[in-house]
Design a protein around this motif. Structure first.
Motif, PDB file in Angstrom:
ATOM      1  N   GLY A   1      35.503 -58.301  44.194  1.00  0.00           N
ATOM      2  CA  GLY A   1      36.719 -57.624  43.752  1.00  0.00           C
ATOM      3  C   GLY A   1      36.445 -56.564  42.695  1.00  0.00           C
ATOM      4  O   GLY A   1      35.734 -56.805  41.716  1.00  0.00           O
ATOM      5  N   GLY A   2      36.969 -55.356  42.903  1.00  0.00           N
ATOM      6  CA  GLY A   2      36.770 -54.257  41.969  1.00  0.00           C
ATOM      7  C   GLY A   2      35.456 -53.517  42.151  1.00  0.00           C
ATOM      8  O   GLY A   2      35.154 -52.587  41.399  1.00  0.00           O
ATOM      9  N   LYS A   3      34.668 -53.908  43.128  1.00  0.00           N
ATOM     10  CA  LYS A   3      33.373 -53.270  43.374  1.00  0.00           C
ATOM     11  C   LYS A   3      33.409 -52.514  44.698  1.00  0.00           C
ATOM     12  O   LYS A   3      34.368 -52.588  45.448  1.00  0.00           O
ATOM     13  N   GLN A   4      32.326 -51.824  44.955  1.00  0.00           N
ATOM     14  CA  GLN A   4      32.127 -51.178  46.247  1.00  0.00           C
ATOM     15  C   GLN A   4      31.021 -51.938  46.965  1.00  0.00           C
ATOM     16  O   GLN A   4      30.078 -52.417  46.335  1.00  0.00           O
ATOM     17  N   VAL A   5      31.166 -52.062  48.280  1.00  0.00           N
ATOM     18  CA  VAL A   5      30.142 -52.725  49.078  1.00  0.00           C
ATOM     19  C   VAL A   5      29.721 -51.810  50.226  1.00  0.00           C
ATOM     20  O   VAL A   5      30.515 -51.013  50.714  1.00  0.00           O
TER      21      VAL A   5
ATOM     22  N   GLY B   1      28.012 -52.856  44.171  1.00  0.00           N
ATOM     23  CA  GLY B   1      27.842 -52.309  42.836  1.00  0.00           C
ATOM     24  C   GLY B   1      29.101 -51.640  42.346  1.00  0.00           C
ATOM     25  O   GLY B   1      30.138 -51.650  43.011  1.00  0.00           O
ATOM     26  N   GLU B   2      29.000 -51.034  41.173  1.00  0.00           N
ATOM     27  CA  GLU B   2      30.148 -50.413  40.526  1.00  0.00           C
ATOM     28  C   GLU B   2      30.377 -48.971  40.968  1.00  0.00           C
ATOM     29  O   GLU B   2      31.506 -48.514  41.032  1.00  0.00           O
ATOM     30  N   THR B   3      29.299 -48.240  41.273  1.00  0.00           N
ATOM     31  CA  THR B   3      29.434 -46.827  41.621  1.00  0.00           C
ATOM     32  C   THR B   3      28.952 -46.561  43.048  1.00  0.00           C
ATOM     33  O   THR B   3      28.127 -47.305  43.594  1.00  0.00           O
ATOM     34  N   THR B   4      29.456 -45.498  43.622  1.00  0.00           N
ATOM     35  CA  THR B   4      29.072 -45.107  44.980  1.00  0.00           C
ATOM     36  C   THR B   4      27.581 -44.828  45.060  1.00  0.00           C
ATOM     37  O   THR B   4      26.902 -45.289  45.983  1.00  0.00           O
ATOM     38  N   ARG B   5      27.047 -44.080  44.129  1.00  0.00           N
ATOM     39  CA  ARG B   5      25.617 -43.731  44.137  1.00  0.00           C
ATOM     40  C   ARG B   5      24.758 -44.989  44.086  1.00  0.00           C
ATOM     41  O   ARG B   5      23.782 -45.132  44.830  1.00  0.00           O
ATOM     42  N   GLU B   6      25.111 -45.911  43.199  1.00  0.00           N
ATOM     43  CA  GLU B   6      24.364 -47.163  43.051  1.00  0.00           C
ATOM     44  C   GLU B   6      24.355 -47.953  44.369  1.00  0.00           C
ATOM     45  O   GLU B   6      23.309 -48.430  44.813  1.00  0.00           O
ATOM     46  N   VAL B   7      25.500 -48.063  45.006  1.00  0.00           N
ATOM     47  CA  VAL B   7      25.619 -48.828  46.246  1.00  0.00           C
ATOM     48  C   VAL B   7      24.855 -48.151  47.380  1.00  0.00           C
ATOM     49  O   VAL B   7      24.133 -48.815  48.133  1.00  0.00           O
ATOM     50  N   LEU B   8      24.984 -46.841  47.516  1.00  0.00           N
ATOM     51  CA  LEU B   8      24.263 -46.136  48.573  1.00  0.00           C
ATOM     52  C   LEU B   8      22.748 -46.202  48.380  1.00  0.00           C
ATOM     53  O   LEU B   8      22.002 -46.376  49.341  1.00  0.00           O
ATOM     54  N   ASP B   9      22.279 -46.077  47.144  1.00  0.00           N
ATOM     55  CA  ASP B   9      20.842 -46.189  46.879  1.00  0.00           C
ATOM     56  C   ASP B   9      20.325 -47.575  47.244  1.00  0.00           C
ATOM     57  O   ASP B   9      19.274 -47.713  47.872  1.00  0.00           O
ATOM     58  N   ARG B  10      21.074 -48.610  46.882  1.00  0.00           N
ATOM     59  CA  ARG B  10      20.661 -49.983  47.208  1.00  0.00           C
ATOM     60  C   ARG B  10      20.706 -50.224  48.717  1.00  0.00           C
ATOM     61  O   ARG B  10      19.834 -50.895  49.264  1.00  0.00           O
ATOM     62  N   ALA B  11      21.711 -49.685  49.371  1.00  0.00           N
ATOM     63  CA  ALA B  11      21.830 -49.863  50.820  1.00  0.00           C
ATOM     64  C   ALA B  11      20.644 -49.227  51.540  1.00  0.00           C
ATOM     65  O   ALA B  11      20.085 -49.821  52.471  1.00  0.00           O
ATOM     66  N   LYS B  12      20.259 -48.032  51.149  1.00  0.00           N
ATOM     67  CA  LYS B  12      19.111 -47.368  51.788  1.00  0.00           C
ATOM     68  C   LYS B  12      17.813 -48.124  51.490  1.00  0.00           C
ATOM     69  O   LYS B  12      16.935 -48.202  52.338  1.00  0.00           O
TER      70      LYS B  12
END
Length: 66
Positions: A14-18, A29-40
Motif C-alpha cells: 500500500g502506497g508503493k509502486q510495484v 519501491g517508493e519511486t518509479t525510477r527505483e522500481v524500474l531499476d530493480r525490475a530490470k
C-alpha cells in the motif's frame, strides 16, 4: 498483448509502486525510477514493454456501478 495482474497485498504494498512481469511482482519501491531499476535488475531478459508499473492505493477502494 494481454497482461496478467496478480493479487496485490495492500498491507504489504500500500502506497508503493510495484512492477509486474509475466503475472508476478518483480520489484517494489517508493519511486518509479527505483522500481524500474530493480525490475530490470531482477528480470534482465525482459523488455521494457513487458514491465507493468502499478501504483497501489494505501487503502481498499470499492467502486460500485449502478
Amino acid at each position: 498483448m494481454k497482461r496478467q495482474i496478480p493479487t496485490i497485498d495492500i498491507k504489504k504494498y500500500g502506497g508503493k509502486q510495484v512492477a509486474v512481469v509475466n503475472g508476478r511482482i518483480v520489484a517494489s519501491g517508493e519511486t518509479t525510477r527505483e522500481v524500474l531499476d530493480r525490475a530490470k535488475k531482477n528480470t534482465p531478459l525482459s523488455q521494457w514493454e513487458e514491465i507493468l508499473l502499478i501504483t497501489v492505493p494505501r487503502g481498499l477502494t470499492v467502486v460500485y456501478r449502478l
